[in-house]
Design an enzyme around this catalytic site. Structure first.
Site, PDB file in Angstrom:
ATOM      1  N   GLU A 197      55.472  22.803  58.972  1.00  0.00           N
ATOM      2  CA  GLU A 197      56.547  21.994  58.446  1.00  0.00           C
ATOM      3  C   GLU A 197      55.924  20.673  57.985  1.00  0.00           C
ATOM      4  O   GLU A 197      56.103  19.604  58.145  1.00  0.00           O
ATOM      5  CB  GLU A 197      57.554  21.616  59.269  1.00  0.00           C
ATOM      6  CG  GLU A 197      58.530  22.694  59.892  1.00  0.00           C
ATOM      7  CD  GLU A 197      59.815  22.316  60.369  1.00  0.00           C
ATOM      8  OE1 GLU A 197      60.162  21.177  60.836  1.00  0.00           O
ATOM      9  OE2 GLU A 197      60.694  23.216  60.814  1.00  0.00           O
ATOM     10  N   GLU A 388      60.811  30.349  62.518  1.00  0.00           N
ATOM     11  CA  GLU A 388      61.713  29.547  63.326  1.00  0.00           C
ATOM     12  C   GLU A 388      63.354  29.683  62.656  1.00  0.00           C
ATOM     13  O   GLU A 388      63.459  29.557  61.408  1.00  0.00           O
ATOM     14  CB  GLU A 388      61.484  27.997  63.528  1.00  0.00           C
ATOM     15  CG  GLU A 388      60.308  27.470  64.178  1.00  0.00           C
ATOM     16  CD  GLU A 388      60.188  26.037  64.357  1.00  0.00           C
ATOM     17  OE1 GLU A 388      61.064  25.406  64.022  1.00  0.00           O
ATOM     18  OE2 GLU A 388      58.978  25.778  64.219  1.00  0.00           O
TER      19      GLU A 388
HETATM   20  C1  GCO Z   1      60.743  21.866  63.587  1.00  0.00           C
HETATM   21  C2  GCO Z   1      59.759  22.135  64.575  1.00  0.00           C
HETATM   22  C3  GCO Z   1      60.462  22.120  65.920  1.00  0.00           C
HETATM   23  C4  GCO Z   1      61.771  21.889  66.315  1.00  0.00           C
HETATM   24  C5  GCO Z   1      62.929  22.606  65.767  1.00  0.00           C
HETATM   25  C6  GCO Z   1      64.266  21.804  65.969  1.00  0.00           C
HETATM   26  O1  GCO Z   1      60.893  22.891  63.154  1.00  0.00           O
HETATM   27  O2  GCO Z   1      61.020  20.897  63.604  1.00  0.00           O
HETATM   28  O3  GCO Z   1      58.912  23.405  64.484  1.00  0.00           O
HETATM   29  O4  GCO Z   1      59.509  21.690  66.900  1.00  0.00           O
HETATM   30  O5  GCO Z   1      61.953  21.399  67.691  1.00  0.00           O
HETATM   31  O6  GCO Z   1      62.744  22.570  64.485  1.00  0.00           O
HETATM   32  O7  GCO Z   1      64.204  20.562  65.522  1.00  0.00           O
END
Ligand code: GCO
Length: 483
Positions: A197, A388
């Site tokens: 990200e 994710e």
């Molecule tokens: C993100 C990160 C994670 C977060 C999840 C929830 O995508 O921001 O990879 O570390 O914990 O997204 O906010």
């Protein structure tokens, strides 16, 4: 910043308007989806080093920007820190046992740069390397594919002291670190992700000041974005040089940007924020140039600190693309100034009618389909991995110790149906990782937001208990379809 970022950073929703009528890109017509996934589809779960490992000062680990930031008063809810977190540094065996119980075949974790190079430069710390060696071997022994991310936001503090990501030298430091890792683990790990990200951490860390190191400087943010793009190209080649067989990708957070109203101003704001959020990193890496229409052409190079040859340096023909999806972004034009001459892309975030998770994020499964279709126009035939997707629900154990989290199951089911539809319509997705395997340290929100398929009792030796959603997800993984 997306609304989800705003909420997870703990900032108040100032200026957000309540809008009753919203634009939808398509009707929510996902009824009667078969929810089947292609043969060989990879089911997994994700975590990140600072969020789960703990052991913040053990075995020669150096200080990261997060180790420092959590100590500043008022930055993290309840004054929480990642010092112990889920203690995965010592309990990774328990985590792997959980992955097995959940029938998962891929584990996305991240490597803490400060375990490898405590100050961000120089020779590798043997004990840090040994940890990821043990973790990798144990995963392979369990029949689980390791998918490491090299950078999940925990910059060595010493590199921040030398200017951090706005300093272009940091890109070369990142490549050195990538090379160390590729040489050490490239014989056993095939798939690598460079960054997690880029958009989220550059904006939140350097522009809005709510993530480590907490700087509020729009110009520094722009420079950071360019250094991170250079680091993609350099890191990609460092891994390939270490071992030409490695398959190297990176992880991008994506979200459909929907104008809060039909007004020309809102539509223009949504379009600009879409470029700055969804395209600003993946497009330069794949094509060598920045999306047009965000910065004025005449001053773009100066604002980013671009030098001749950078177009070639940042370019990398990624072997795969990781995408994180959580929610949509409703954008309204803002009157605020970005703080950078020529950068007009500030926006307010509108609250829509969608049901929310416990974190306040809009639940919008159709957006998963929409953004996959859209990103495929950029990423082409490259394989995509969902790196994710998940939701925060803060259910506690009942009297018998079980955790009933039906809303997480509903969220995951709806999103997996949307994903299976995108795959059926030609988007080449080969893997899905739920965020997260474990409840963990949720950045500015500390331990107050629980994303896990597994409950972690932070007051009782980090005891792990699989939630109802975990057992449900295990069935999905075994059946290779939504159940
Ligand atoms: C993100 C990160 C994670 C977060 C999840 C929830 O995508 O921001 O990879 O570390 O914990 O997204 O906010």
């Amino acid at each position: 910043m997306e609304r989800r970022d705003l909420l997870r950073s703990g900032l108040a929703l100032a200026g957000a308007s309540l809008l009753p009528q919203l634009t939808r890109s398509a009707a929510a017509s996902a009824a009667r989806e078969p929810g089947q996934f292609p043969p060989g589809f990879l089911w997994g779960a994700a975590t990140a080093a600072y969020q789960v490992e703990g052991a913040y000062n053990e075995d020669g680990k150096g200080e990261s920007v997060w180790d420092r930031f959590v100590l500043a008063p008022g930055k993290i809810k309840n004054g929480d820190t990642g010092n112990v977190a889920c203690d995965s540094y010592h309990r990774y065996g328990d985590d792997i046992a959980l992955l097995r119980t959940l029938n998962l075949k891929s584990y996305r974790f991240s490597i803490a740069w400060t375990r490898i190079q405590p100050s961000g430069t120089g020779p590798a710390n043997a004990r840090g390397l040994d940890y990821y060696d043990r973790l990798t071997d144990a995963l392979l022994e369990a029949g689980i594919r390791p998918l490491p991310t090299l950078y999940h936001w925990d910059l060595p503090q010493e590199l921040e002291d030398r200017g951090g990501w706005p300093n272009r030298d940091t890109a070369a430091r990142f490549a050195d670190y990538a090379s160390i890792m590729g040489r050490r683990l490239g014989d056993r790990i095939e798939h690598w992700a460079l960054f997690n990200e880029s958009k989220a951490f550059t904006q939140l860390s350097y522009w809005f000041g709510v993530f480590a190191p907490g700087r509020k400087d729009a110009l520094a943010f722009l420079k950071a974005t360019h250094t991170v793009n250079l680091a993609h190209g350099l890191g990609f080649r460092a891994l390939k040089t270490a071992n030409s067989k490695l398959q190297v990708g990176s992880v991008y957070d994506v979200s459909p940007h929907i104008p809060a109203s039909d007004s020309a101003a809102d539509r223009a704001a949504a379009e600009a924020m879409d470029k700055l959020s969804n395209l600003w990193f993946v497009v330069p890496v794949l094509t060598g140039s920045y999306p047009e229409g965000v910065l004025p052409a005449a001053s773009q190079a100066a604002l980013l600190g671009m030098q001749s040859g950078d177009e070639q340096t940042m370019r990398a023909d990624l072997d795969f693309v990781g995408l994180n999806y959580y929610s949509l972004t409703r954008v309204a034009a803002s009157t605020q100034n970005s703080g950078v001459p020529g950068l007009d892309v500030t926006a307010d975030w509108a609250v829509g009618p969608d049901e929310k998770t416990d974190f306040g994020w809009d639940i919008y499964p159709q957006g998963f389909y929409d953004i996959l279709k859209r990103m495929q126009q950029v990423t082409g035939k490259r394989p995509i991995e969902i790196t994710e997707n998940g939701a925060a629900y803060n259910n506690k154990p009942d009297a018998t110790g079980q955790i009933h989290d039906a809303k997480r199951i509903a969220y995951l089911r709806a999103h997996l149906l949307s994903l299976s539809r995108a795959i059926a319509d030609g988007v080449p997705v080969r893997a899905y990782h739920c965020w997260s395997l474990l409840d963990n340290f949720e950045w500015a929100q500390g331990y107050s937001q629980r994303f896990g398929l597994t409950y972690v009792d932070f007051d009782n030796h980090q005891r792990r208990t699989i939630k109802e959603s975990g057992y449900w997800y295990a069935k999905v993984a075994a059946a290779n379809r939504v159940v």
